[in-house]
Design a protein around this motif. Structure first.
Motif, short mmCIF file in Angstrom:
data_model
loop_
_atom_site.label_atom_id
_atom_site.label_comp_id
_atom_site.label_asym_id
_atom_site.label_seq_id
_atom_site.Cartn_x
_atom_site.Cartn_y
_atom_site.Cartn_z
N ARG A 278 2.73 -8.54 -0.99
CA ARG A 278 2.05 -9.17 -1.72
C ARG A 278 2.77 -10.06 -2.58
O ARG A 278 2.24 -11.33 -3.20
CB ARG A 278 1.67 -8.11 -2.70
CG ARG A 278 0.42 -7.36 -2.31
CD ARG A 278 0.31 -6.22 -3.36
NE ARG A 278 -0.77 -5.25 -3.06
CZ ARG A 278 -0.90 -4.22 -3.38
NH1 ARG A 278 -0.07 -3.62 -4.53
NH2 ARG A 278 -1.97 -3.39 -2.75
N ASN B 44 -6.53 -7.35 -13.05
CA ASN B 44 -5.19 -8.05 -13.03
C ASN B 44 -5.10 -9.08 -11.89
O ASN B 44 -4.02 -9.66 -11.70
CB ASN B 44 -4.17 -7.13 -12.61
CG ASN B 44 -4.16 -6.29 -14.03
OD1 ASN B 44 -3.96 -6.75 -15.17
ND2 ASN B 44 -3.70 -5.05 -13.94
N TRP C 92 -6.05 -7.46 -3.61
CA TRP C 92 -6.13 -5.84 -3.08
C TRP C 92 -5.93 -5.81 -1.55
O TRP C 92 -5.57 -4.81 -0.82
CB TRP C 92 -6.91 -5.17 -3.74
CG TRP C 92 -6.84 -5.13 -5.28
CD1 TRP C 92 -7.77 -5.75 -6.11
CD2 TRP C 92 -5.94 -3.98 -5.84
NE1 TRP C 92 -7.16 -5.34 -7.39
CE2 TRP C 92 -6.12 -4.38 -7.16
CE3 TRP C 92 -4.93 -3.38 -5.37
CZ2 TRP C 92 -5.41 -3.57 -7.95
CZ3 TRP C 92 -4.36 -2.49 -6.33
CH2 TRP C 92 -4.86 -2.54 -7.73
N ALA D 53 -0.92 -3.58 -12.51
CA ALA D 53 -2.27 -2.74 -12.20
C ALA D 53 -1.98 -1.34 -11.78
O ALA D 53 -2.73 -0.34 -12.54
CB ALA D 53 -2.95 -3.27 -11.02
N SER E 225 3.23 -9.35 -6.73
CA SER E 225 3.35 -7.94 -6.70
C SER E 225 3.47 -7.67 -8.19
O SER E 225 3.36 -6.24 -8.28
CB SER E 225 4.48 -7.44 -5.90
OG SER E 225 5.97 -8.13 -6.49
N ASN F 249 -8.45 -1.71 -11.59
CA ASN F 249 -7.32 -2.38 -12.41
C ASN F 249 -6.80 -3.67 -11.78
O ASN F 249 -6.27 -4.50 -12.19
CB ASN F 249 -6.19 -1.26 -12.64
CG ASN F 249 -6.61 -0.33 -13.54
OD1 ASN F 249 -7.65 -0.42 -14.55
ND2 ASN F 249 -6.14 0.92 -13.50
N ARG F 250 -6.48 -3.76 -10.60
CA ARG F 250 -5.93 -4.59 -9.73
C ARG F 250 -7.02 -5.85 -9.78
O ARG F 250 -6.36 -6.93 -10.08
CB ARG F 250 -5.83 -4.28 -8.12
CG ARG F 250 -5.09 -5.40 -7.56
CD ARG F 250 -4.82 -4.95 -6.12
NE ARG F 250 -3.59 -3.94 -6.17
CZ ARG F 250 -3.16 -3.35 -4.92
NH1 ARG F 250 -3.89 -3.80 -3.77
NH2 ARG F 250 -2.20 -2.37 -4.99
N ARG F 251 -8.41 -5.61 -9.45
CA ARG F 251 -9.12 -6.85 -9.82
C ARG F 251 -8.99 -7.52 -10.99
O ARG F 251 -9.09 -8.65 -11.19
CB ARG F 251 -10.75 -6.30 -9.39
CG ARG F 251 -11.59 -7.36 -8.98
CD ARG F 251 -12.98 -7.04 -8.70
NE ARG F 251 -12.73 -5.97 -7.66
CZ ARG F 251 -13.38 -4.84 -7.67
NH1 ARG F 251 -14.19 -4.00 -8.78
NH2 ARG F 251 -13.39 -4.05 -6.66
N ILE G 277 -5.37 -9.13 -8.88
CA ILE G 277 -4.48 -8.71 -7.71
C ILE G 277 -5.06 -9.07 -6.65
O ILE G 277 -6.28 -8.50 -6.30
CB ILE G 277 -4.02 -7.17 -7.74
CG1 ILE G 277 -3.37 -7.13 -9.29
CG2 ILE G 277 -3.07 -6.72 -6.73
CD1 ILE G 277 -2.95 -5.64 -9.65
N SER H 222 0.43 -6.50 -9.30
CA SER H 222 0.08 -5.28 -8.86
C SER H 222 0.68 -4.20 -9.52
O SER H 222 0.32 -3.10 -9.64
CB SER H 222 0.59 -5.25 -7.11
OG SER H 222 -0.16 -6.21 -6.33
N ARG I 268 -8.15 -0.06 -7.74
CA ARG I 268 -8.60 -1.36 -7.43
C ARG I 268 -9.34 -2.05 -8.45
O ARG I 268 -9.14 -3.24 -8.54
CB ARG I 268 -9.92 -0.85 -6.40
CG ARG I 268 -9.50 -0.93 -4.79
CD ARG I 268 -10.55 -0.76 -4.09
NE ARG I 268 -10.43 -0.02 -2.91
CZ ARG I 268 -10.57 1.04 -2.63
NH1 ARG I 268 -11.58 1.75 -3.29
NH2 ARG I 268 -10.23 1.72 -1.35
#
Lengths: 142, 611
Positions: B74, B63, B67, B84, B78, B59-61, B65, B81, B57
């Motif tokens: 996505r 990037n 989530w 991430a 993606s 890493n996605r944030r 993403i 994602s 989560r």
């Protein structure tokens, strides 16, 4: 007063001869009838009764040891019979066995005389007997 | 042999018991351990999953993403994602490098799905450098991972990606659509238990073996002691001459001592299992049945006789004694007893009885004989007193008659007519001859009277009373006092006895009279009288220092009319015969010891009491 008849019952005639002689010596004059056994004595009594009721009562001198019927049997019959029980019976025996003497008195003999062997005594006893018979007399025999 | 087998069997049983116990304990312990392990794996898997999700989560944030959008939807984002996700994996790999795993075989496995395959993302401890090869999504392998990837959570035993059986906790990793599995080889979990089982089992085997040896060492003497005692009792039962037996409640023999072979001819094995009742002779079989089986009877019995049929079919008389046996619950269970052959005894009893009867018959015969003899004696007395006397009366009587007659003849005889010879015959010779006849007859009479007296004495009734022998002797001495003036008389120990006074008077009178009569003229007379006590009788002694009796004469002194030695003294030859008769009647015996010229001792016994 004398008995008219004396019955002398003894199988031993020697004895009755001696008795008779000695009785005579003391003056006894009665008739002496010598019989040889008891049965003859009873027969004589029976015969006399039939023949003459008025005959004098006899005086019986009875030996004990005799053939046919012994003195004790004769004594028992005479004394056991109402008609003859008054007849005087004197036992004359050679034994002096107390049992026998007692038995004779129980049966009612009037006297028991043991024949002494010694002659003086014998004579004395028979003399006394003879005198005795001279004195007493008995009513007539029915 | 039997014993050894029992020992091994014991060993085996104990081993099995130990094994089972250990197995059960092990299984329980194992189950607990297994559960704990499962839980810890689940916790580990879940915590790792949550951690990875958190990392993803983050890493996605960074990037950007979205989530919130599901992975499939996505769209153009993606790629972000993907990055991430790649970041997260990279971080994980990095972290994983420094992590060896837990235990010997414990490890995490992280995987995702790529083209129908399960692709493992991390290298593993079993193959340090490379990730494991992907396995097909549908196969036997990696079942826990498959479940995790299918968003399932749990724990199970299954094969891992290597095909090895493991305990695995599986957990899906949200965000990255990965699955995480924390697993450990089943072998590792089991290993300590197997080891523990093997060790404890080996130890217990050793302990059991040693224990058994020890037990055997301890128990062997006890067993031997019991065996000895049993042997003793057995020999006691089997060596005695009586048949020892035991029956059940139906009268069936359940034990028989081996002597039954000697007694009845039956073999031990043949007779056990047979009915004792059927061995009893028919006549008393019912009674035997009642006695041995009737429940309400149940009492002990002793010395009951029964005829027993032996192997040859003969009857043997036996005597039985037995007591009932009761089971623990009090039920009648049979009889236990002994029996003995009593044929010999019966034979002996029969003989005894016969002997007894024989004896009784003999006694009866003798008694009859005695009675007859007694009767004869009585007749004899009569003969003596009458038949012997009777002729004497005549002999004496007529010889006296002759004496008198001849006396008369003598007086009247004219001597000159008959001559002096005849006169002498009549006056002297004949009376003299008659005198001898008379004398002989007189003597004869004396003899007859003595015989008679003796015979009567023998038959006289005794009067038994307490009598002082001293008193009797003193009375007798008084009667002959005039003859005892110069005689030394001593009395000693003279008792009071139960007897017939008249007989005693005559016994002592005769013996004392004899003692005085035959005293020695040349020396002072001495008479001793004493008594000695024996068990049932008194022994009396009368000793004098008189003339004594010649040895050859002693056996004849008690004979009738016998007079021995020089005839200087008066006597009829009756005294000692008389004394002997009396002593015998009083239950005694008389004997005489004498030395000619020295003296005589008469010794006689008298019973203390007379029945």
């Amino acid at each position: 007063m004398q008995f008219s008849t004396i019955l002398l019952v003894d199988d031993e005639s020697a004895h009755s001869t001696l008795v008779e002689r000695n009785l005579r010596r003391v003056g006894l004059t009665s008739e002496i009838v010598k019989l040889e056994n008891g049965q003859q004595a009873l027969d004589w009594l029976e015969k006399m009764k039939d023949k003459n009721k008025e005959v004098n009562t006899p005086f019986i001198l009875l030996d004990i040891n005799m053939p046919v019927k012994n003195g004790i049997e004769v004594l028992a019959e005479i004394k056991g019979n109402q008609n003859t029980c008054h007849i005087p019976v004197v036992m004359l025996s050679t034994t002096d066995s107390p049992e026998e003497i007692e038995q004779c008195y129980k049966l009612g003999c009037n006297a028991y005389i043991t024949k002494p062997i010694m002659h003086d005594e014998f004579q004395e006893k028979i003399r006394e007997l003879g005198l005795f018979m001279n004195i007493i007399s008995l009513p007539k025999y029915h | 042999m039997q014993e050894k087998r029992s020992f091994y069997l014991l060993l085996l049983i104990m081993s099995i018991v130990a094994l089972v116990t250990m197995a059960v304990t092990n299984v329980i312990l194992y189950q607990v351990a297994f559960k704990e392990k499962s839980q810890s794996l689940v916790e580990t898997a879940q915590s790792q999953a949550r951690l990875i999700e958190a990392m993803a989560r983050y890493n996605r944030r960074t990037n950007r993403i979205n989530w919130e959008t599901p992975v499939g939807e996505r769209g153009p984002t993606s790629l972000l994602s993907e990055r991430a996700a790649a970041d997260t994996i990279a971080q994980l790999k990095d972290a994983h490098k420094h992590y060896i795993g837990f235990g010997d075989t414990g490890e995490f496995v992280l995987a995702g799905i790529e083209a129908e395959k399960i692709v493992f993302l991390l290298s593993h401890r079993h193959d340090k450098n490379t990730e494991p090869k992907p396995v097909p999504l549908y196969s036997e392998l990696a079942e826990p991972m498959r479940r995790a990837l299918f968003v399932q959570s749990g724990v199970m035993v299954a094969k891992d990606y290597r095909g090895i059986e493991v305990l695995a906790a599986y957990e899906p990793v949200d965000v990255l659509n990965f699955g995480i599995v924390a697993k450990i080889n089943m072998a590792e979990i089991r290993a300590p238990f197997i080891r523990a089982a093997v060790i404890t089992w080996l130890i217990s085997l050793v302990v059991i073996f040693l224990g058994s040896l020890l037990f055997r060492k301890i128990s062997t003497p006890i067993v031997e002691k019991i065996r000895d005692s049993e042997k003793q009792y057995r020999s006691l039962v089997e060596d005695i001459n009586e048949w020892v037996w035991m029956t059940d409640e139906k009268g069936i023999l359940i034990y028989s001592s081996p002597i039954v072979v000697d007694l009845l001819g039956y073999l031990h094995d043949d007779i056990v299992g047979q009915s004792l009742i059927k061995l009893v002779a028919k006549s008393s079989r019912n009674a035997a049945k009642k006695r041995l089986t009737r429940h309400n009877h149940k009492s002990e019995f002793t010395n009951i006789n029964a005829q027993i049929i032996n192997a040859q079919g003969k009857f043997i008389p036996m005597e039985f004694s037995a007591s009932p046996i009761f089971a623990e619950n009090g039920d009648f269970a049979g009889y236990r007893g002994v029996a003995r052959d009593i044929s010999e005894r019966i034979k002996a009893e029969k003989m005894q009885q016969e002997y007894q009867q024989n004896l009784e018959r003999q006694v009866e015969e003798r008694t009859t004989d005695l009675r007859e003899i007694n009767e004869e004696l009585k007749n004899f007395t009569y003969i003596v007193s009458h038949d012997l006397r009777s002729p004497l009366v005549s002999i004496v009587g007529f010889s006296s008659e002759i004496k008198e007659d001849i006396h008369d003849v003598g007086l009247s005889l004219n001597e000159s007519a008959v001559g002096p010879g005849i006169k002498t015959i009549v006056v002297n010779t004949i009376p003299e001859s008659l005198g001898f006849i008379n004398q002989a007859a007189e003597k004869m009479e004396g003899l007859i009277n003595n015989i008679l007296a003796l015979s009567r004495m023998g038959r006289r009734e005794l009067t038994i009373e307490k009598v002082s022998t001293e008193g009797i002797i003193n009375r007798n001495l008084k009667a002959i006092a005039f003859q005892l003036e110069d005689v030394d008389v001593s009395l000693k120990m003279l008792p009071e006895i139960e007897s017939d006074a008249i007989s005693l008077e005559q016994i002592f009178g005769n013996l004392l009279g004899n003692a005085v009569k035959f005293l020695h003229a040349d020396r002072q007379g001495k008479i001793e009288i004493w008594a000695e006590e024996e068990q049932n009788y008194w022994q009396f002694y009368i000793r004098d220092n008189g003339k004594g009796i010649a040895e050859k004469d002693i056996p004849h002194i008690f004979e009738l009319f016998k007079r021995v030695g020089e005839q200087q003294a008066q006597g009829d030859g009756m005294g000692l015969t008389y004394v002997q008769t009396l002593v015998r009647r009083l239950g005694g015996k008389i004997s005489c010891e004498s030395m000619l010229g020295i003296g005589t001792t008469f010794k006689f016994s008298l019973a203390k009491t007379i029945d």
